[in-house]
Design a protein around this motif. Structure first.
Motif, mmCIF file in Angstrom:
data_model
loop_
_atom_site.group_PDB
_atom_site.id
_atom_site.type_symbol
_atom_site.label_atom_id
_atom_site.label_comp_id
_atom_site.label_asym_id
_atom_site.label_seq_id
_atom_site.Cartn_x
_atom_site.Cartn_y
_atom_site.Cartn_z
ATOM 1 N N UNK A 295 0.832 -1.207 0.000
ATOM 2 C CA UNK A 295 0.000 0.000 0.000
ATOM 3 C C UNK A 295 0.868 1.260 0.000
ATOM 4 N N UNK A 296 1.942 1.256 0.791
ATOM 5 C CA UNK A 296 2.850 2.407 0.834
ATOM 6 C C UNK A 296 3.510 2.625 -0.520
ATOM 7 N N UNK A 301 4.096 5.781 -5.572
ATOM 8 C CA UNK A 301 4.079 5.944 -7.030
ATOM 9 C C UNK A 301 3.164 7.091 -7.447
ATOM 10 N N UNK A 302 1.988 7.154 -6.835
ATOM 11 C CA UNK A 302 1.072 8.233 -7.170
ATOM 12 C C UNK A 302 1.596 9.597 -6.763
ATOM 13 N N UNK A 303 2.235 9.676 -5.603
ATOM 14 C CA UNK A 303 2.818 10.947 -5.164
ATOM 15 C C UNK A 303 3.858 11.406 -6.175
ATOM 16 N N UNK A 333 8.963 6.265 -0.087
ATOM 17 C CA UNK A 333 9.880 7.195 -0.751
ATOM 18 C C UNK A 333 10.630 6.524 -1.888
ATOM 19 N N UNK A 334 10.926 5.223 -1.744
ATOM 20 C CA UNK A 334 11.588 4.493 -2.832
ATOM 21 C C UNK A 334 10.701 4.415 -4.063
ATOM 22 N N UNK A 335 9.381 4.440 -3.868
ATOM 23 C CA UNK A 335 8.463 4.424 -5.002
ATOM 24 C C UNK A 335 8.266 5.809 -5.600
#
Length: 385
Positions: A295-296, A301-303, A333-335
């Protein structure tokens, strides 16, 4: 006439400054507004007589000089009723100049026809109006859905369509807004995004909502229905969303997504289920930890995509978004990084938890309603001069 007009403008400026800066002293306000001590004293006399502002002594510091006073809401000043509706609860409270919310209980509702829920809320607003003894000047409402004017055109988690909320005002000025957008307004005025020229606020509860704020003002689009970030297709392409679309980001970042990952049926209370999964992950449950991380990652990714589209100087995360940042911030943050354009990656804007937490929607609704009250007072004072 010109001198009187300047005094009226000075009174309005001091009133707005005191509202925006609770606890400001008269001397500090005068300095910020470029008022002389005498002018500030004269203006405060007017505002006190109009039952808008009062003063109280500031705690002594031991220094020399005359003791200072801080500007506070007048004890007989205007109030607004604040209604917060969620997918499972409702609450009615009040706020005055300065925006402080009065304590109030949270009630659960059973969903179903909106008339049943709104009847309870309307009765609570009328009770607040009776207790206020004529001081109630407006009503502000926050709810989880798309809003145009005073109509909830679609509130998927409540299963409402085209529900007119005008009756909640009882004839008083009424402001209605999406809860996530109002939480963003609160963050820009009183929270983590205060003073930031361009800010993006995202709230995850059941799905994702939010708002872009420019100089503290929400960008809500042509009809006031902007900020429905959860319904952009950042999610799984074939996955249906209660809004009627497919592939929505909404259903990839909350308790519904965690339930799918864990092979569980869709929860009746996605937010409560997400809290249970977060607790299990914190306790060492590997499957729960994987569901939280997924979920994170979807949120991150969307952020990253929204950074490219909107170019904010800060991103504030509320609700489950703040919980995911706390529990799986590295994955989030990695995404963000690979989703952001390459030139952004060396200096991503801060991505931080919302400072106001669960109070954000109510504070935003209070600010919206109080803004209408202050605008009305301004018009009244200018007309009467």
């Amino acid at each position: 006439m010109r001198a009187e007009a300047l005094r009226v403008q000075g009174a309005l400026a001091l009133l707005r400054h005191a509202h925006a800066h609770p606890g400001v002293t008269r001397a500090e306000a005068a300095a910020s507004l470029g008022l002389s001590s005498g002018s500030a004293t004269e203006i405060m006399g007017r505002l006190r007589a109009a039952r808008l502002l009062g003063e109280r002594p500031v705690a002594a510091t031991g220094g020399r000089g005359r003791p200072s006073t801080e500007l506070v809401a007048h004890p007989d000043g205007p109030l607004v009723a604040v209604v917060e509706l969620t997918h499972a609860t409702w609450r009615v409270t009040t706020a005055g100049i300065g925006g402080e919310l009065a304590p109030a209980p949270v009630h659960r509702h059973r969903g179903g026809p909106p008339e049943a829920v709104l009847a309870e809320v309307r009765a609570a607003v009328e009770q607040a109006r009776a207790r206020a003894g004529g001081r109630l000047a407006a009503v502000g409402v926050a709810l989880p859905g798309t809003v145009r004017g005073t109509t909830a055109v679609q509130a998927a988690t409540l299963r409402w369509r085209d529900v007119d909320l005008a009756s909640l005002g009882g004839g008083l000025p009424l402001t209605v807004g999406n809860d996530a957008s109002l939480a963003g307004v609160a963050e820009a005025l009183r929270g983590a995004a205060r003073g930031v020229p361009v800010a993006l606020h995202l709230t995850v509860e059941v799905g994702v909502g939010g708002v872009l704020l420019v100089e503290g003002r929400p960008v809500l689009g042509a009809t006031g229905a902007g900020g429905e970030f959860g319904h952009v297709p950042f999610g799984e392409p074939g996955l249906a969303c209660p809004c009627g679309a497919t592939g929505c980001w909404d259903v990839t970042v909350d308790g519904r997504a965690m339930a799918r990952r864990l092979g569980r049926p869709a929860p009746d209370d996605p937010r409560g289920f997400a809290a249970e999964v977060l607790a299990a992950a914190a306790g060492g449950d590997g499957a729960a930890r994987a569901a939280v991380t997924e979920a994170a990652t979807a949120l991150g990714r969307g952020v990253g995509a929204l950074l490219n589209a909107l170019d904010p100087a800060i991103v504030t995360l509320g609700g489950l978004g703040a919980d995911l940042l706390d529990a799986a911030g590295d994955a989030l943050l990695a995404a963000v990084r690979p989703a952001a354009m390459a030139w952004r990656r060396a200096a991503l804007p801060p991505i931080v938890p919302a400072a106001l937490g669960s109070r954000g929607p109510s504070i935003g609704a209070a600010e919206s309603a109080l803004g209408a009250v202050l605008d009305g007072l301004a018009q009244d004072l200018l007309t009467r001069r």
